[in-house]
Every structure is written in structure tokens, then in C-alpha cells.
Design a protein around this motif. Structure first.
Motif, PDB file in Angstrom:
ATOM      1  N   GLY A   1       0.835  -1.202   0.000  1.00  0.00           N
ATOM      2  CA  GLY A   1       0.000   0.000   0.000  1.00  0.00           C
ATOM      3  C   GLY A   1       0.868   1.251   0.000  1.00  0.00           C
TER       4      GLY A   1
ATOM      5  N   GLY B   1      -1.068   8.053   0.719  1.00  0.00           N
ATOM      6  CA  GLY B   1      -1.191   8.171   2.175  1.00  0.00           C
ATOM      7  C   GLY B   1       0.118   7.918   2.903  1.00  0.00           C
TER       8      GLY B   1
ATOM      9  N   ASN C   1       4.078  -1.282  -3.586  1.00  0.00           N
ATOM     10  CA  ASN C   1       2.922  -2.146  -3.869  1.00  0.00           C
ATOM     11  C   ASN C   1       1.636  -1.328  -3.814  1.00  0.00           C
ATOM     12  OD1 ASN C   1       0.786  -3.715  -1.756  1.00  0.00           O
ATOM     13  ND2 ASN C   1       1.101  -4.667  -3.754  1.00  0.00           N
ATOM     14  N   TYR C   2       0.667  -1.713  -4.653  1.00  0.00           N
ATOM     15  CA  TYR C   2      -0.661  -1.104  -4.610  1.00  0.00           C
ATOM     16  C   TYR C   2      -1.654  -2.179  -4.998  1.00  0.00           C
ATOM     17  CZ  TYR C   2      -0.539  -1.106  -9.697  1.00  0.00           C
ATOM     18  OH  TYR C   2      -0.472  -1.518 -11.005  1.00  0.00           O
TER      19      TYR C   2
ATOM     20  N   SER D   1      -5.147  -1.304  -6.528  1.00  0.00           N
ATOM     21  CA  SER D   1      -5.942  -0.991  -7.720  1.00  0.00           C
ATOM     22  C   SER D   1      -5.600   0.358  -8.355  1.00  0.00           C
ATOM     23  CB  SER D   1      -7.432  -1.026  -7.366  1.00  0.00           C
ATOM     24  OG  SER D   1      -7.664  -0.164  -6.275  1.00  0.00           O
TER      25      SER D   1
ATOM     26  N   GLY E   1      -0.734  -5.973  -6.505  1.00  0.00           N
ATOM     27  CA  GLY E   1      -1.068  -7.231  -5.852  1.00  0.00           C
ATOM     28  C   GLY E   1      -1.879  -6.991  -4.602  1.00  0.00           C
ATOM     29  N   ASP E   2      -2.793  -7.908  -4.345  1.00  0.00           N
ATOM     30  CA  ASP E   2      -3.629  -7.868  -3.130  1.00  0.00           C
ATOM     31  C   ASP E   2      -2.919  -8.673  -2.047  1.00  0.00           C
ATOM     32  OD1 ASP E   2      -5.511  -8.395  -1.128  1.00  0.00           O
ATOM     33  OD2 ASP E   2      -7.177  -8.571  -2.544  1.00  0.00           O
TER      34      ASP E   2
ATOM     35  N   ASN F   1       2.015  -1.972   5.445  1.00  0.00           N
ATOM     36  CA  ASN F   1       1.235  -0.742   5.613  1.00  0.00           C
ATOM     37  C   ASN F   1      -0.183  -0.866   5.067  1.00  0.00           C
ATOM     38  OD1 ASN F   1       0.938   2.412   5.680  1.00  0.00           O
ATOM     39  ND2 ASN F   1       0.589   1.836   3.534  1.00  0.00           N
ATOM     40  N   ALA F   2      -0.402  -1.727   4.059  1.00  0.00           N
ATOM     41  CA  ALA F   2      -1.733  -1.844   3.440  1.00  0.00           C
ATOM     42  C   ALA F   2      -2.766  -2.150   4.515  1.00  0.00           C
ATOM     43  CB  ALA F   2      -1.728  -2.942   2.382  1.00  0.00           C
TER      44      ALA F   2
ATOM     45  N   LYS G   1      -5.911  -4.577  14.407  1.00  0.00           N
ATOM     46  CA  LYS G   1      -4.626  -3.946  14.716  1.00  0.00           C
ATOM     47  C   LYS G   1      -4.042  -4.489  16.017  1.00  0.00           C
ATOM     48  CE  LYS G   1      -4.372  -1.210  11.089  1.00  0.00           C
ATOM     49  NZ  LYS G   1      -3.350  -1.445  10.044  1.00  0.00           N
TER      50      LYS G   1
ATOM     51  N   PRO H   1      -0.057   4.742  14.510  1.00  0.00           N
ATOM     52  CA  PRO H   1      -0.432   6.153  14.301  1.00  0.00           C
ATOM     53  C   PRO H   1      -1.775   6.450  14.969  1.00  0.00           C
ATOM     54  CG  PRO H   1       0.016   5.019  12.194  1.00  0.00           C
ATOM     55  CD  PRO H   1      -0.139   3.971  13.250  1.00  0.00           C
ATOM     56  N   GLY H   2      -1.928   7.716  15.346  1.00  0.00           N
ATOM     57  CA  GLY H   2      -3.237   8.191  15.802  1.00  0.00           C
ATOM     58  C   GLY H   2      -4.006   8.721  14.609  1.00  0.00           C
TER      59      GLY H   2
ATOM     60  N   ILE I   1      -4.347  10.567  11.501  1.00  0.00           N
ATOM     61  CA  ILE I   1      -3.434  11.098  10.480  1.00  0.00           C
ATOM     62  C   ILE I   1      -4.271  11.547   9.287  1.00  0.00           C
ATOM     63  CG2 ILE I   1      -1.412  10.605   9.045  1.00  0.00           C
ATOM     64  CD1 ILE I   1      -0.923  10.254  12.109  1.00  0.00           C
TER      65      ILE I   1
ATOM     66  N   THR J   1      -5.272  11.564   5.988  1.00  0.00           N
ATOM     67  CA  THR J   1      -5.156  10.851   4.702  1.00  0.00           C
ATOM     68  C   THR J   1      -6.575  10.610   4.197  1.00  0.00           C
ATOM     69  OG1 THR J   1      -5.363   8.591   5.551  1.00  0.00           O
ATOM     70  CG2 THR J   1      -3.141   9.533   5.542  1.00  0.00           C
ATOM     71  N   GLU J   2      -6.665   9.950   3.048  1.00  0.00           N
ATOM     72  CA  GLU J   2      -7.976   9.607   2.512  1.00  0.00           C
ATOM     73  C   GLU J   2      -8.743   8.691   3.469  1.00  0.00           C
ATOM     74  OE1 GLU J   2      -7.480   9.016  -1.825  1.00  0.00           O
ATOM     75  OE2 GLU J   2      -9.223   7.710  -1.595  1.00  0.00           O
TER      76      GLU J   2
ATOM     77  N   SER K   1      -8.680   8.575   6.806  1.00  0.00           N
ATOM     78  CA  SER K   1      -9.273   9.251   7.969  1.00  0.00           C
ATOM     79  C   SER K   1     -10.401  10.181   7.531  1.00  0.00           C
ATOM     80  CB  SER K   1      -8.201  10.016   8.738  1.00  0.00           C
ATOM     81  OG  SER K   1      -7.419  10.794   7.872  1.00  0.00           O
TER      82      SER K   1
HETATM   83  P1  NAP Z   1      -5.069   4.978   2.593  1.00  0.00           P
HETATM   84  O1  NAP Z   1      -4.756   6.403   2.287  1.00  0.00           O
HETATM   85  O2  NAP Z   1      -6.470   4.491   2.503  1.00  0.00           O
HETATM   86  O3  NAP Z   1      -4.123   4.051   1.650  1.00  0.00           O
HETATM   87  C1  NAP Z   1      -4.249   2.658   1.721  1.00  0.00           C
HETATM   88  C2  NAP Z   1      -3.184   2.009   0.885  1.00  0.00           C
HETATM   89  O4  NAP Z   1      -3.315   0.582   1.056  1.00  0.00           O
HETATM   90  C3  NAP Z   1      -3.316   2.273  -0.603  1.00  0.00           C
HETATM   91  O5  NAP Z   1      -2.018   2.326  -1.157  1.00  0.00           O
HETATM   92  C4  NAP Z   1      -4.076   1.046  -1.109  1.00  0.00           C
HETATM   93  O6  NAP Z   1      -3.812   0.715  -2.483  1.00  0.00           O
HETATM   94  C5  NAP Z   1      -3.461  -0.030  -0.228  1.00  0.00           C
HETATM   95  N1  NAP Z   1      -4.272  -1.232  -0.096  1.00  0.00           N
HETATM   96  C6  NAP Z   1      -5.525  -1.368   0.403  1.00  0.00           C
HETATM   97  N2  NAP Z   1      -5.907  -2.654   0.377  1.00  0.00           N
HETATM   98  C7  NAP Z   1      -4.865  -3.350  -0.157  1.00  0.00           C
HETATM   99  C8  NAP Z   1      -4.638  -4.718  -0.462  1.00  0.00           C
HETATM  100  N3  NAP Z   1      -5.578  -5.655  -0.226  1.00  0.00           N
HETATM  101  N4  NAP Z   1      -3.456  -5.085  -1.012  1.00  0.00           N
HETATM  102  C9  NAP Z   1      -2.507  -4.157  -1.282  1.00  0.00           C
HETATM  103  N5  NAP Z   1      -2.651  -2.845  -1.005  1.00  0.00           N
HETATM  104  C10 NAP Z   1      -3.825  -2.450  -0.466  1.00  0.00           C
HETATM  105  O7  NAP Z   1      -4.575   4.584   4.039  1.00  0.00           O
HETATM  106  P2  NAP Z   1      -3.581   5.332   5.069  1.00  0.00           P
HETATM  107  O8  NAP Z   1      -4.366   6.286   5.870  1.00  0.00           O
HETATM  108  O9  NAP Z   1      -2.361   5.789   4.375  1.00  0.00           O
HETATM  109  O10 NAP Z   1      -3.245   4.110   6.032  1.00  0.00           O
HETATM  110  C11 NAP Z   1      -2.089   3.298   5.876  1.00  0.00           C
HETATM  111  C12 NAP Z   1      -1.970   2.386   7.087  1.00  0.00           C
HETATM  112  O11 NAP Z   1      -1.948   3.192   8.262  1.00  0.00           O
HETATM  113  C13 NAP Z   1      -3.148   1.419   7.255  1.00  0.00           C
HETATM  114  O12 NAP Z   1      -2.667   0.174   7.719  1.00  0.00           O
HETATM  115  C14 NAP Z   1      -3.997   2.098   8.318  1.00  0.00           C
HETATM  116  O13 NAP Z   1      -4.771   1.161   9.030  1.00  0.00           O
HETATM  117  C15 NAP Z   1      -2.938   2.741   9.175  1.00  0.00           C
HETATM  118  N6  NAP Z   1      -3.433   3.871   9.972  1.00  0.00           N
HETATM  119  C16 NAP Z   1      -3.940   4.986   9.381  1.00  0.00           C
HETATM  120  C17 NAP Z   1      -4.408   6.019  10.189  1.00  0.00           C
HETATM  121  C18 NAP Z   1      -4.978   7.298   9.627  1.00  0.00           C
HETATM  122  O14 NAP Z   1      -5.494   8.104  10.405  1.00  0.00           O
HETATM  123  N7  NAP Z   1      -4.921   7.521   8.334  1.00  0.00           N
HETATM  124  C19 NAP Z   1      -4.344   5.898  11.579  1.00  0.00           C
HETATM  125  C20 NAP Z   1      -3.833   4.752  12.143  1.00  0.00           C
HETATM  126  C21 NAP Z   1      -3.366   3.742  11.332  1.00  0.00           C
HETATM  127  P3  NAP Z   1      -4.709   1.384  -3.694  1.00  0.00           P
HETATM  128  O15 NAP Z   1      -4.279   2.833  -3.771  1.00  0.00           O
HETATM  129  O16 NAP Z   1      -4.355   0.628  -4.922  1.00  0.00           O
HETATM  130  O17 NAP Z   1      -6.141   1.248  -3.290  1.00  0.00           O
END
Ligand code: NAP
Length: 245
Positions: free
Chosen positions: A10, A14, A33-34, A36, A60-61, A88-89, A162, A188-189, A191, A193-194, A196
Motif C-alpha cells: 500500500g 497516504g 505495492n498497490y 488498484s 497485488g492484493d 502498511n496496506a 490492529k 499512528p493516531g 493522520i 489521509t484519505e 481518515s
Molecule cells: P489509505 O490512504 O487508505 O491508503 C491505503 C493504501 O493501502 C493504498 O495504497 C491502497 O492501495 C493499499 N491497499 C488497500 N488494500 C490493499 C490490499 N488488499 N493489497 C494491497 N494494497 C492495499 O490509508 P492510510 O491512511 O495511508 O493508512 C495506511 C496504514 O496506516 C493502514 O494500515 C492504516 O490502518 C494505518 N493507519 C492509518 C491512520 C490514519 O489516520 N490515516 C491511523 C492509524 C493507522 P490502492 O491505492 O491501490 O487502493
């Protein structure tokens, strides 16, 4: 010196993309990695290459075993065996109470956040472990402050996924401690991104002691510390990056 090859699942946008950019500045070769959104992955690759790093994108998923095998083999042949992995995904699914959540959401969240991280970590250990002929490495799992907050009313299944990731981090760290591999997590708390979503900002920020959202780059800084030799004696921990929350 052996090159450092980092796979970020992922990594296209983000927090994952921020990790790729920091790693590019620190001399890693980077596999992005991504699942879709190819355009986002290619945009992150462009930014990585502009910083002078070697990089590649790999679709890849992470929850599909055959995809994980293909992801790691593609990296093997393009950049060399993975020496560093960031799991991270992750997804949350729609925000609801448990009694309004459908089974597909629960299953998908656990499959990506828990099984996906385990499949990737297993493939990484097969390459990094001195027992398997590797030269060691580091794994960082991206957890969430939700693991200890529980996220009632939002996504308790996500919080539980988690928490599972954190105990996996501890157990695997101890399992491979003598094989040159360190395994840590970052939690992370809130953050920006898309995932949150901007609409939640006003709701969550008053509950954060620092009264602000964190940035993806602030999470990436903690991840880079745990990937690097600066944290050589640290394994099995979860480092919280949550503004005091
Ligand atoms: P995000 O903006 O939604 O991005 C998610 C990423 O994961 C994208 O690159 C997406 O790929 C990829 N992804 C989703 N499902 C996948 C799969 N089955 N296989 C491979 N890749 C996959 O998320 P983010 O906010 O950056 O979060 C990243 C990590 O931080 C996550 O584990 C999340 O739980 C954790 N986190 C986030 C927050 C927050 O506030 N944002 C807080 C605590 C923890 P595509 O672009 O191709 O869809």
C-alpha cells in the motif's frame, strides 16, 4: 555494501507513500505495492525517482497468497531480495456499530490487515533470515492507536485487527530475534489521509492532547527509525505516533 531493498505494501498513497519518499532520501531501493490505483503508484514512483532512488511498482492484493508470492518474486528479479518490509496496506471498512456491519466488511478487514501482513512477513522472513541463507533485515507493521482505544461505534473489527497485528509483531520479533531480523510496529493516531477523511477532523481533534491531526510524514519518520540500524537493539515494540492520544 549490500543494497537495502524496501517493500512498502500500500505504498501508492497516504502513509505508505510518505514512507517511500523518506526511504528514497535515505538510500533504499523501493518497491511500491498497490492494489488498484495504478496512477497513484506511478506518481509515487516518479517522486521516488526524482529523489535519485531506484524504484518499481508492483500490483497485488496482500490478502491473496498467490499475489504475495508474485509480489516478492517480482521484487527479487527487479531490485533483489527484500531486506526491509513495511506492512502498511490496511482498510477500516465503513464506520458503523458492529450490529450494523456486514460479514464481508469484517472478513475483508481481517484478511487484509492481519492475514495480509502475515503472508508478507512470512515471505520476507524466508528471504531475510540467516536460517534461510539471508543476511537479516527489518520489518515494521503499521498498527493504529485504535488497537488500544477499541474504536467503539466506528469500527471495532478494525481495532481488533490492529491489536492482532501488535501481538503478531511481538511474537514474530521473539521468534526471529537470533536470525538477524527485527520486527516492530508503529501505531499512528489520527493522520490526515484519505482513510481518515476530512469530515472527521473536527470530531477527533478535540480528543487529541496535541489538538491536531498528524501528518503521514510524521509517521514515516518513526518507521524509518525502526527500519534503520539506529534502532539496532529494539525489537517487538509498538511505537505510538498519536499526539498523546
Ligand atoms: P489509505 O490512504 O487508505 O491508503 C491505503 C493504501 O493501502 C493504498 O495504497 C491502497 O492501495 C493499499 N491497499 C488497500 N488494500 C490493499 C490490499 N488488499 N493489497 C494491497 N494494497 C492495499 O490509508 P492510510 O491512511 O495511508 O493508512 C495506511 C496504514 O496506516 C493502514 O494500515 C492504516 O490502518 C494505518 N493507519 C492509518 C491512520 C490514519 O489516520 N490515516 C491511523 C492509524 C493507522 P490502492 O491505492 O491501490 O487502493
Amino acid at each position: 555494501m549490500e543494497r537495502k531493498v524496501l517493500l512498502v505494501t500500500g505504498g501508492s498513497r497516504g502513509i505508505g507513500a510518505a514512507i517511500c519518499l523518506r526511504a528514497a532520501q535515505q538510500g533504499y531501493d523501493i518497491a511500491i505495492n498497490y492494489q488498484s490505483r495504478e496512477a497513484d503508484a506511478l506518481e509515487t514512483l516518479r517522486a521516488v525517482q526524482e529523489l535519485g532512488a531506484r524504484g518499481m511498482v508492483v500490483q497485488g492484493d496482500v490478502s491473496v497468497e498467490a499475489d504475495v508470492t508474485r509480489i516478492f518474486e517480482t521484487v527479487d528479479s527487479s531490485l533483489g531480495a527484500v531486506t526491509h518490509l513495511v506492512n502498511n496496506a490496511g482498510i477500516t471498512g465503513p464506520r458503523t456499530r458492529l450490529d450494523q456491519a456486514d460479514t464481508a466488511t469484517l472478513r475483508r478487514t481481517l484478511e487484509i490487515n492481519v492475514l495480509g501482513a502475515m503472508l508478507c512477513a512470512r515471505a520476507a522472513v524466508m528471504r531475510m533470515s540467516t536460517v534461510h541463507g539471508g543476511t537479516g533485515g527489518a520489518i515494521v507493521n503499521i498498527s493504529s492507536a485504535a488497537a488500544t482505544l477499541g474504536s467503539p461505534g466506528d469500527y471495532v473489527w478494525y481495532a481488533a485487527s490492529k491489536a492482532a497485528l501488535e501481538s503478531f509483531t511481538l511474537g514474530l520479533a521473539r521468534e526471529v530475534a537470533l536470525e538477524g531480523i527485527r520486527v516492530n510496529a508503529v501505531a499512528p493516531g489520527f493522520i490526515a489521509t484519505e482513510m481518515s477523511g476530512p469530515e472527521r477532523l473536527a470530531q477527533v481533534v478535540p480528543t487529541v492532547p496535541m489538538r491536531r491531526a498528524g501528518s503521514s510524514d510524521e509517521v514515516a519518520a518513526a518507521v524509518m527509525f525502526l527500519l534503520s540500524e539506529e534502532s539496532a537493539y529494539t525489537t517487538g515494540i509498538t511505537l505510538r505516533v498519536a499526539g498523546g492520544r
